[in-house]
Design an enzyme around this catalytic site. Structure first.
Site, mmCIF file in Angstrom:
data_model
loop_
_atom_site.group_PDB
_atom_site.id
_atom_site.type_symbol
_atom_site.label_atom_id
_atom_site.label_comp_id
_atom_site.label_asym_id
_atom_site.label_seq_id
_atom_site.Cartn_x
_atom_site.Cartn_y
_atom_site.Cartn_z
ATOM 1 C CG ASP A 1 64.158 -10.896 37.532
ATOM 2 O OD1 ASP A 1 63.224 -11.235 37.050
ATOM 3 O OD2 ASP A 1 65.041 -10.172 36.956
ATOM 4 C CG ASP B 1 72.829 -24.036 45.116
ATOM 5 O OD1 ASP B 1 71.821 -23.676 45.180
ATOM 6 O OD2 ASP B 1 73.367 -24.644 44.442
ATOM 7 N N GLY C 1 72.400 -7.760 39.591
ATOM 8 C CA GLY C 1 72.285 -6.543 40.788
ATOM 9 C C GLY C 1 71.390 -5.538 40.397
ATOM 10 C CG ASP D 1 73.203 -14.850 41.623
ATOM 11 O OD1 ASP D 1 72.063 -14.380 41.022
ATOM 12 O OD2 ASP D 1 73.925 -15.773 40.934
ATOM 13 C CE LYS E 1 63.370 -14.284 35.322
ATOM 14 N NZ LYS E 1 64.179 -13.381 34.537
#
Length: 196
Positions: free
Chosen positions: A112, A90, A51, A71, A152
């Site tokens: 990320d 998911d 978080g 998440d 990312k």
């Protein structure tokens, strides 16, 4: 003991500033360079646990706007806000997508997320590419016109192909490796500014 096990400068700084993980400084650098987050923004944080990025977004919004975080794992207990909605599930799940869609559209989609790594670079890079593709799907579906996106990616993971696609979706698309990335890490970020 490798450098991932001992707390480095960034990890110590994160804990002292009340962030669950050092990854916050990567977003901070991206935000300083590209202006990803502003007050009153609606932000979607994909792969958000523990978080740190959610916390940074909440602090930047300072009680305005809204953050939706998704998440499989729960967020750290310290991560909370009246303008935060957490969806545990998911990212591939249709119900999760529906809930995220209902809380949008978003000014910024940030991701990320990293795949569970195997140590096999080929496998890890392919898994990372899959996550980037998924995050781009969310950005394409749920970002407002003019919205921003960062994700990312493991270097070698079809970076150029993703940037090419992002240039069709955004007025500006670039790769960016924040200083807060560990020197031995092969992660970097793709940034899309101004959704067309």
């Amino acid at each position: 003991m490798n450098s991932y096990e001992k707390p480095d400068f960034w990890s110590r700084k994160a804990f002292s500033e009340g962030y669950p993980a050092r990854s916050v400084y990567k977003l901070q650098e991206i935000d300083e360079k590209y202006g990803m987050l502003k007050k009153n923004f609606r932000v979607l944080d994909l792969g958000a646990a523990p978080g740190s990025w959610t916390t940074f977004a909440l602090r930047t919004l300072d009680g305005t706007g809204h953050v939706t975080s998704i998440d499989l794992n729960p967020l750290s207990k310290s991560v909370k806000g009246d303008n935060l909605t957490f969806i545990q599930g998911d990212l591939y799940d249709e119900e999760v997508r529906r809930q995220a869609m209902e809380l949008g559209p978003y000014d910024s989609v940030i991701c990320d997320a990293a795949p569970p790594t195997t140590g096999n670079r080929v496998v890890d890079t392919a898994r990372s590419s899959g996550l980037v593709e998924l995050a781009m799907f969310y950005a394409e579906q749920m970002l407002k016109k003019g919205g921003n996106f960062t994700v990312k990616i493991f270097q070698g993971g079809d970076q150029q192909a993703f940037l090419k696609k992002m240039r069709e979706l955004f007025t500006t698309a670039k790769g960016f490796k924040p200083e807060a990335c560990r020197s031995e890490s092969f992660e970097t970020y793709l940034v899309g500014i101004g959704k067309k």
